[in-house]
Design a protein around this motif. Structure first.
Motif, short mmCIF file in Angstrom:
data_model
loop_
_atom_site.label_atom_id
_atom_site.label_comp_id
_atom_site.label_asym_id
_atom_site.label_seq_id
_atom_site.Cartn_x
_atom_site.Cartn_y
_atom_site.Cartn_z
N VAL A 154 44.67 40.64 46.40
CA VAL A 154 45.78 39.72 46.69
C VAL A 154 45.62 39.10 48.07
O VAL A 154 45.81 37.89 48.25
CB VAL A 154 47.14 40.45 46.56
CG1 VAL A 154 48.28 39.56 47.04
CG2 VAL A 154 47.38 40.88 45.12
N LEU A 155 45.26 39.90 49.06
CA LEU A 155 45.10 39.37 50.42
C LEU A 155 43.96 38.36 50.50
O LEU A 155 44.05 37.36 51.21
CB LEU A 155 44.88 40.51 51.41
CG LEU A 155 46.06 41.48 51.55
CD1 LEU A 155 45.72 42.57 52.55
CD2 LEU A 155 47.35 40.76 51.95
N ARG A 156 42.90 38.60 49.76
CA ARG A 156 41.77 37.66 49.74
C ARG A 156 42.22 36.31 49.18
O ARG A 156 41.92 35.26 49.74
CB ARG A 156 40.62 38.23 48.90
CG ARG A 156 39.40 37.30 48.81
CD ARG A 156 38.33 37.84 47.86
NE ARG A 156 38.83 38.33 46.58
CZ ARG A 156 39.22 37.55 45.57
NH1 ARG A 156 39.17 36.24 45.67
NH2 ARG A 156 39.66 38.09 44.45
N VAL A 157 42.95 36.35 48.09
CA VAL A 157 43.45 35.12 47.46
C VAL A 157 44.31 34.34 48.44
O VAL A 157 44.17 33.11 48.57
CB VAL A 157 44.24 35.47 46.17
CG1 VAL A 157 45.14 34.33 45.72
CG2 VAL A 157 43.30 35.89 45.06
N ASP A 189 56.78 28.69 48.83
CA ASP A 189 56.30 27.84 47.72
C ASP A 189 54.79 27.71 47.73
O ASP A 189 54.15 27.77 46.66
CB ASP A 189 56.97 26.46 47.79
CG ASP A 189 58.46 26.51 47.49
OD1 ASP A 189 58.89 27.45 46.76
OD2 ASP A 189 59.20 25.64 47.97
N ALA A 190 54.19 27.52 48.91
CA ALA A 190 52.73 27.42 49.00
C ALA A 190 52.07 28.72 48.56
O ALA A 190 51.07 28.71 47.84
CB ALA A 190 52.31 27.06 50.42
N ALA A 191 52.64 29.84 48.98
CA ALA A 191 52.08 31.15 48.60
C ALA A 191 52.19 31.36 47.10
O ALA A 191 51.26 31.84 46.47
CB ALA A 191 52.77 32.27 49.36
N ILE A 192 53.32 30.99 46.52
CA ILE A 192 53.51 31.14 45.07
C ILE A 192 52.49 30.29 44.32
O ILE A 192 51.91 30.74 43.33
CB ILE A 192 54.96 30.76 44.68
CG1 ILE A 192 55.93 31.83 45.20
CG2 ILE A 192 55.10 30.60 43.17
CD1 ILE A 192 57.40 31.44 45.12
N GLU A 193 52.24 29.09 44.80
CA GLU A 193 51.25 28.22 44.16
C GLU A 193 49.85 28.82 44.23
O GLU A 193 49.14 28.87 43.22
CB GLU A 193 51.26 26.84 44.82
CG GLU A 193 50.31 25.87 44.16
CD GLU A 193 50.35 24.48 44.79
OE1 GLU A 193 49.36 23.75 44.62
OE2 GLU A 193 51.36 24.13 45.44
N VAL A 194 49.45 29.29 45.41
CA VAL A 194 48.12 29.89 45.58
C VAL A 194 47.98 31.13 44.70
O VAL A 194 46.96 31.31 44.03
CB VAL A 194 47.87 30.24 47.07
CG1 VAL A 194 46.67 31.16 47.24
CG2 VAL A 194 47.69 28.97 47.89
N LEU A 195 48.99 31.97 44.71
CA LEU A 195 48.93 33.18 43.89
C LEU A 195 48.85 32.82 42.41
O LEU A 195 48.04 33.37 41.67
CB LEU A 195 50.15 34.07 44.16
CG LEU A 195 50.20 34.73 45.54
CD1 LEU A 195 51.59 35.31 45.80
CD2 LEU A 195 49.13 35.80 45.67
N GLY A 196 49.69 31.88 41.97
CA GLY A 196 49.71 31.49 40.57
C GLY A 196 48.39 30.94 40.07
O GLY A 196 47.96 31.23 38.95
N LYS A 197 47.72 30.17 40.91
CA LYS A 197 46.41 29.61 40.54
C LYS A 197 45.36 30.70 40.37
O LYS A 197 44.32 30.47 39.78
CB LYS A 197 45.94 28.62 41.61
CG LYS A 197 46.67 27.30 41.56
CD LYS A 197 46.16 26.36 42.64
CE LYS A 197 46.89 25.04 42.57
NZ LYS A 197 46.49 24.13 43.66
#
Length: 146
Positions: free
Chosen positions: A86-89, A121-129
């Motif tokens: 998760v941290l890498r992502v 919101d940016a973190a949610i987008e990165v995680l979701g991708k």
């Protein structure tokens, strides 16, 4: 998809944390996670609880200074490398962590990471991708069987 974290200003003196947790217990509020950062005179207690609205009401009525912050909660596998993934992502996605803390859940093989970032919101987008979906408050509560 965020969860509510309560931040409480506490004097750094014997028994103060015990008093607060006793108040939560008296009101049937279950602690899910906590983080305590302290200095010589005071501390900031960050907690995730079973019912944030009731907790804030009870704490304010008892005279505690507290605030609510929307943070991210991510379920991850309770195995070596689960946190790293998760941290890498997030790092590769340019998301900077302000702070984080983790806990294991009663759900077999699961751990949970609480993330405070500048832009949810940016973190949610990165995680979701990358196939990681933050939990909402109800899903976080479902990790426990009470």
């Amino acid at each position: 998809m965020t969860v509510k974290q309560i931040s409480i200003f506490l004097e750094n003196r014997p028994g103060r944390l015990s008093e607060l947790t006793g108040l939560l217990e008296q009101n049937q509020l279950n602690l899910r996670a906590l983080s305590l950062a302290e200095t010589t005179d005071f501390g900031i207690l960050r907690i995730i609880v079973s019912d944030p609205y009731q907790a804030v009401t009870v704490l304010k009525e008892a005279g505690y200074v507290c605030s609510v912050t929307k943070v991210l909660a991510v379920e991850l596998p309770d195995r070596p490398g689960g946190l790293f993934d998760v941290l890498r992502v997030l790092g590769e996605g340019g998301v900077n962590l302000e702070y984080t803390y983790a806990f294991t859940a009663r759900k077999k093989g699961a751990a949970c990471l609480i993330l405070r970032v500048a832009d949810n919101d940016a973190a949610i987008e990165v995680l979701g991708k990358n196939g990681v979906r933050p939990l909402c408050q109800e899903e976080l509560n479902d990790l426990f069987d009470d």
